[in-house]
Write an enzyme that holds these catalytic residues in place. Structure first.
Site, PDB file in Angstrom:
ATOM      1  N   GLY A 284      20.682  31.787  24.883  1.00  8.95           N
ATOM      2  CA  GLY A 284      19.763  31.087  23.725  1.00  8.95           C
ATOM      3  C   GLY A 284      19.211  29.838  23.891  1.00  8.95           C
ATOM      4  O   GLY A 284      19.298  29.466  24.494  1.00  8.95           O
ATOM      5  N   SER A 285      18.090  29.222  22.370  1.00 10.55           N
ATOM      6  CA  SER A 285      17.501  28.329  22.629  1.00 10.55           C
ATOM      7  C   SER A 285      18.734  26.731  22.389  1.00 10.55           C
ATOM      8  O   SER A 285      20.149  27.242  22.307  1.00 10.55           O
ATOM      9  CB  SER A 285      16.916  27.858  21.435  1.00 10.55           C
TER      10      SER A 285
ATOM     11  N   GLY B 103      19.436  26.658  18.648  1.00  6.37           N
ATOM     12  CA  GLY B 103      20.760  26.927  17.594  1.00  6.37           C
ATOM     13  C   GLY B 103      22.605  27.070  18.795  1.00  6.37           C
ATOM     14  O   GLY B 103      22.949  27.419  18.407  1.00  6.37           O
ATOM     15  N   GLY B 104      21.802  26.767  19.909  1.00  3.46           N
ATOM     16  CA  GLY B 104      23.097  26.843  21.306  1.00  3.46           C
ATOM     17  C   GLY B 104      23.954  25.639  20.308  1.00  3.46           C
ATOM     18  O   GLY B 104      25.394  25.189  20.406  1.00  3.46           O
TER      19      GLY B 104
ATOM     20  N   GLU C 227      24.237  28.494  26.804  1.00  6.57           N
ATOM     21  CA  GLU C 227      23.365  28.218  28.228  1.00  6.57           C
ATOM     22  C   GLU C 227      22.205  27.994  27.719  1.00  6.57           C
ATOM     23  O   GLU C 227      22.043  29.003  26.880  1.00  6.57           O
ATOM     24  CB  GLU C 227      22.917  29.452  28.911  1.00  6.57           C
TER      25      GLU C 227
ATOM     26  N   CYS D 226      15.025  32.660  32.079  1.00  5.41           N
ATOM     27  CA  CYS D 226      15.680  31.602  32.341  1.00  5.41           C
ATOM     28  C   CYS D 226      15.799  30.633  33.441  1.00  5.41           C
ATOM     29  O   CYS D 226      15.977  29.519  33.214  1.00  5.41           O
ATOM     30  CB  CYS D 226      17.993  32.084  31.809  1.00  5.41           C
TER      31      CYS D 226
ATOM     32  N   GLU E 184      11.173  22.805  28.493  1.00 12.28           N
ATOM     33  CA  GLU E 184      10.991  24.222  28.360  1.00 12.28           C
ATOM     34  C   GLU E 184      10.592  24.438  27.154  1.00 12.28           C
ATOM     35  O   GLU E 184      10.628  24.097  25.953  1.00 12.28           O
ATOM     36  CB  GLU E 184      12.777  24.966  28.446  1.00 12.28           C
TER      37      GLU E 184
END
Length: 464
Positions: A199-200, A203-204, A223, A260, A349
């Site tokens: 995810g982002s 958040g990660g 990731e 991704c 990103e």
């Protein structure tokens, strides 16, 4: 809810964690069969929830069941156990050596967070779940809000397979309800031994910090994001500018850029060939229409990212206007390498079909760009034989920065096989020594245990 799932997983571990490879392989194959039996319903629900076309969802379903069967075959060989034995040397001087044997053992209950962009292959029964179940670890999945119906159907398939195989009910569970509090409760539960996340970065990183701040820290395999830069070397650009541009735009806009491994940055050395590449890329983008994104929130984040880049550089191809807040059209920017090096926000990103062409003055400046970019899932080279010397210089940088290095290809399309690495140094992932795709992914949910001087009858069956 979170606590009950984790407690059930721990109870299941005392049987599932000590099950045979053949029993776990049978479970994995049964899950694949049950998913296929629900294939039409899963596809129909996926089209409604995600906006993805039928063909994409059918292909992703095949990838998901293929992963499950690949892991089943893999664990049956026993190679993943990495067994080693140093036989006893009772007569060795000055001290004897006892018999020493080592093999990999499952770590315990694992929490998996489903991904937004892969409702099947990286969600309920996707690669993380397949790897953990293969290792012998019960799984608790935090379902993703972008595709709850698909997640429920897949969870039903897993539970049906569990019942067929006669396994403990706690071997798999999925939690759909609740907000961020549920995710936090799962990663902080004392019975959980590892977390898998796609995810982002924001958040990660929040979940990663929770994992490391526990009284007993656990590994967080996250990731988190990647721009997957491509470097076009001079002779390749001279001979194949138009061809590379068309391939890049095809990869950049595939699935509305929601991969991704989306190649968001291209680095070239300025000149006539670079101008030809830019023109060909712009023409290719003009032929790509607006595409539906997975959710309105993702589409909004894409537009915010586009505006952030525009604010940093102040230019690019104009996006076609649309009243549909869930769609996005491709967008390209061109910037001198000096600006890219000076503005860290250009390295972030943008999840979607946004491309940035970085124009270096010479090869030294191209090297500076390569060194400035942080960890990535992939780095790509486009080269001809005449570019070999330059390529070798760049490769030394690339292999320190990414988990996968490509030549004359595009990074979208991740083969599920033994040799694949899908991970890289931070911020691409939080553990540079791991992969979330391929059979090596099982290693995240195993740990080595050494058995010293145990009698044969006490050794695990796999070590006798």
């Amino acid at each position: 809810m979170a606590s009950a799932a984790c407690i059930a997983a721990e109870e299941a571990f005392w049987s599932y964690g000590y099950s045979s490879q053949s029993d776990r392989a049978a479970f994995l194959r049964a899950i694949a069969d049950e998913i296929e039996a629900r294939g039409d319903a899963i596809t129909a629900q996926g089209v409604k929830e995600t906006g993805l076309p039928e063909a994409r969802l059918q292909g992703e379903r095949g990838r998901t069941t293929g992963q499950l069967r690949l892991f089943a075959d893999h664990i049956e060989t026993g190679e993943y156990l990495d067994r080693r034995n140093n036989a006893a040397l009772p007569d060795r001087a000055p001290l004897p050596r006892p018999d020493l044997r080592v093999m990999q053992r499952p770590i315990g209950p694992v929490v998996i967070f489903g991904a937004s962009n892969f409702p099947l292959a990286f969600s309920t029964a996707g690669g993380d779940t397949a790897a953990a179940l293969s290792a012998g670890c019960p799984v608790v999945v935090r379902g993703h809000s972008a595709h709850p119906g698909v997640s429920d159907l897949v969870a039903q398939a897993i539970d049906a397979a569990r019942a067929i195989c006669g396994l403990h009910p706690g071997v798999f569970s999925q939690i759909q309800e609740g907000g961020n509090e549920i995710g936090a409760a799962l990663v902080q539960h004392p019975l959980v031994r590892a977390v898998g996340f796609t995810g982002s970065l924001r958040g990660g990183r929040a979940l990663f910090d929770l994992c490391t701040s526990r009284s007993g820290p656990i590994p967080f395999y996250g990731e988190l994001g990647s721009v997957n830069p491509m470097f076009l070397l001079p002779d390749a650009l001279e001979k194949r500018a138009g061809e590379i541009a068309a391939g890049w735009v095809g990869s950049l806009t595939l699935g509305a850029g929601q991969f991704c491994t989306n190649p968001g940055v291209v680095v070239v050395i300025g000149g006539e060939a670079a101008d030809t590449f830019q023109k060909a890329a712009a023409e290719a983008v003009e032929n790509v229409g607006a595409q539906a994104m997975l959710t309105k929130e993702i589409a909004l984040a894409y537009r915010d990212g586009r505006n952030r880049v525009a604010a940093a550089l102040g230019g690019g191809l104009e996006e076609a206007s649309t009243d549909d807040l869930r769609t996005a059209t491709p967008y390209l920017f061109v910037t001198p390498a000096r600006d890219f090096l000076a503005k860290a926000e250009l390295h972030d990103e943008v999840f979607g079909p946004l491309g940035l062409i970085v124009v270096a003055q010479d090869f030294d400046e191209m090297l500076a760009v390569a060194r400035s970019i942080e960890g990535q899932l992939t780095y790509s080279l486009h080269l001809q034989d005449a570019d070999t010397y330059l390529a070798k210089t760049l490769l030394a940088i690339f292999e320190r920065k990414a988990g996968r290095v490509l030549a004359n290809g595009f990074p979208t399309g991740v083969e599920v096989c033994d040799a694949m690495v899908h991970g890289g140094p931070y911020p691409a992932s939080t553990n540079f020594g791991a992969t979330s795709v391929g059979t090596l992914a099982i290693r995240r949910f195993l740990r080595p245990v050494c058995y010293q001087g145990l009698p044969e009858t006490l050794l695990p069956t796999d070590l006798r």
